[in-house]
Design an enzyme around this catalytic site. Structure first.
Site, PDB file in Angstrom:
ATOM      1  N   SER A  29       0.799  -1.231   0.000  1.00  0.00           N
ATOM      2  CA  SER A  29       0.000   0.000   0.000  1.00  0.00           C
ATOM      3  C   SER A  29       0.828   1.277   0.000  1.00  0.00           C
ATOM      4  O   SER A  29       0.257   2.372  -0.103  1.00  0.00           O
ATOM      5  CB  SER A  29      -0.949   0.009   1.203  1.00  0.00           C
ATOM      6  OG  SER A  29      -2.050  -0.854   0.979  1.00  0.00           O
ATOM      7  N   LYS A  54       0.141   3.667  -2.737  1.00  0.00           N
ATOM      8  CA  LYS A  54      -0.885   4.704  -2.674  1.00  0.00           C
ATOM      9  C   LYS A  54      -0.299   6.104  -2.518  1.00  0.00           C
ATOM     10  O   LYS A  54      -0.984   7.093  -2.794  1.00  0.00           O
ATOM     11  CB  LYS A  54      -1.861   4.396  -1.539  1.00  0.00           C
ATOM     12  CG  LYS A  54      -2.654   3.100  -1.744  1.00  0.00           C
ATOM     13  CD  LYS A  54      -3.619   2.860  -0.601  1.00  0.00           C
ATOM     14  CE  LYS A  54      -4.507   1.649  -0.855  1.00  0.00           C
ATOM     15  NZ  LYS A  54      -3.954   0.390  -0.337  1.00  0.00           N
ATOM     16  N   SER A  60      -6.422   3.689   3.938  1.00  0.00           N
ATOM     17  CA  SER A  60      -5.719   2.803   3.007  1.00  0.00           C
ATOM     18  C   SER A  60      -6.697   2.032   2.130  1.00  0.00           C
ATOM     19  O   SER A  60      -6.501   0.853   1.830  1.00  0.00           O
ATOM     20  CB  SER A  60      -4.799   1.821   3.758  1.00  0.00           C
ATOM     21  OG  SER A  60      -3.838   1.268   2.895  1.00  0.00           O
TER      22      SER A  60
END
Length: 378
Positions: free
Chosen positions: A56, A59, A120
């Site tokens: 993640s 991101k 997230s």
């Protein structure tokens, strides 16, 4: 790598004059890197150019692109993005990393950004990708274009949330460069990365970066985890006007990635300092000018130069200008006229273009004639 070698050379140059810096922490991680924000230099690293899964942390690049699209006027914070079945299903398939978006609904881009940063949300990431580029494939192309511009030479991206894919990879070094770019280019939006929680659809979720509660100097950036990537963390802290960025990739747990990152940041703040040199208000000296309205001009660099050095080494730094040939007016501000060599304890660590700090207009015909005669005998 070049910056790391220069920083290493600077540190090596000082070992004969002062006590050696203790080794950085021995972290149980696949790779890690510690970067000084002001100088852009890597202070320490382990396997920092080895391929790893970003999970993640991907991101961060997703939000960077959206921020840039907003800056360019192509996207607005109050745009209502459509939530496709693909985006919704990405959330359903990711029970922990989701914003709980409803299929077929429309959601503000600003809310989606918070859903990506704080919660997230994989679903929010796909929704943003589709809103910006029309589809996640086109957005992945954008991601790779942006990564190249940011100097992320060993990265390649296939999707917006950071889902596992053999062709979706980065390095510990590359993600520190991404963190640097985020903070440098979008300081106002960067503040969102320290928000403790965000509520959407009646569901309140806390920020997954527990470092925010462990140390008040930490203000970001992003966690990541998949079974194959392990527990990863890109973090940043600011203390006494200095900022460091740490990436710790492939650790064993949520708790340890935070502890390891904080240990690395503490080591960097304790044993290194950032030294500011040159800049428009700090010339390296004055140089003779011929055939101009003035006889001397200040030279140096228009922007400050920062070095990351072991603590106590600032007095051993020296910047020497080296002018290429004779300066003849007119000269424009910022015109390159040579090189400024920066050394630590007599050892060269960096060279930068030497420029004219103020414009110099040509002198009168009489002044030009006199200086022409003088140059014959110079």
């Amino acid at each position: 790598m070049k910056r790391f070698l220069l920083a290493l050379a600077a540190a090596t140059a000082l070992t004969t004059a002062q006590a050696a810096i203790p080794d950085p922490p021995a972290l149980r991680a696949a790779s890690w890197a510690l970067l000084d924000f002001q100088s852009g230099e890597i202070l320490a690293q382990s396997n920092s150019d080895s391929r790893v899964e970003p999970a993640s942390i991907t991101k961060v690049l997703t939000t960077y692109i959206v921020f840039d699209e907003i800056k360019k006027g192509r996207v607005k914070l109050d745009d209502m993005a459509f939530i496709s079945e693909k985006a919704w299903r990405q959330g359903i398939d990711s029970s922990e990393s989701r914003m709980f978006l409803n299929v077929g609904s429309r959601v503000k881009v600003e809310d989606l950004l918070h859903g990506v940063i704080t919660q997230s949300g994989n679903d929010a990431s796909v929704a943003l990708a589709e809103h910006v580029a029309g589809g996640e494939g086109a957005f992945a192309d954008l991601m790779n274009q942006y990564a190249a511009k940011l100097g992320m030479k060993n990265s390649h991206f296939m999707n917006a949330p950071g889902m596992p894919d053999p062709e979706h990879y980065t390095t510990a070094h590359d993600v520190t460069l991404l963190g640097l770019a985020l903070i440098r280019d979008f300081p106002d939006y960067y503040k969102w990365f320290s928000l403790p929680d965000f509520t959407y659809n009646g569901i309140k979720q806390g920020n997954r970066n527990i470092m925010l509660t462990m140390d008040r100097s930490v203000d970001g950036i992003k966690t990541g985890h998949t079974a194959s990537a392990g527990y990863c963390l890109l973090s940043s802290a600011q203390r006494d006007g200095r900022r460091l960025i740490a990436s710790v990739m492939g650790t064993e747990s949520t708790k340890y990635r935070a502890e390891a990152s904080l240990e690395l940041l503490n080591w960097g703040f304790r044993f290194f300092e950032s030294v500011k040199l040159l800049g428009a208000d700090q010339p390296s000296g004055s140089v003779r000018v011929w055939k101009g309205l003035v006889d001397e001009v200040q030279v140096g660099t228009l922007e400050p130069i920062y070095l990351s050095l072991p603590r106590g080494a600032a007095e051993k730094v020296e910047a020497k200008p080296q002018v290429d040939g004779t300066l003849i007016a007119p000269l424009s501000q910022g015109q390159r006229i040579g090189t400024v060599n920066i050394s630590v304890d007599g050892k060269l660590v960096k060279s930068e273009p030497l420029v004219v700090l103020q414009a110099v207009e040509g002198g009168s015909w009489w002044k030009r004639l006199i200086d022409t005669i003088r140059l014959w005998f110079a």
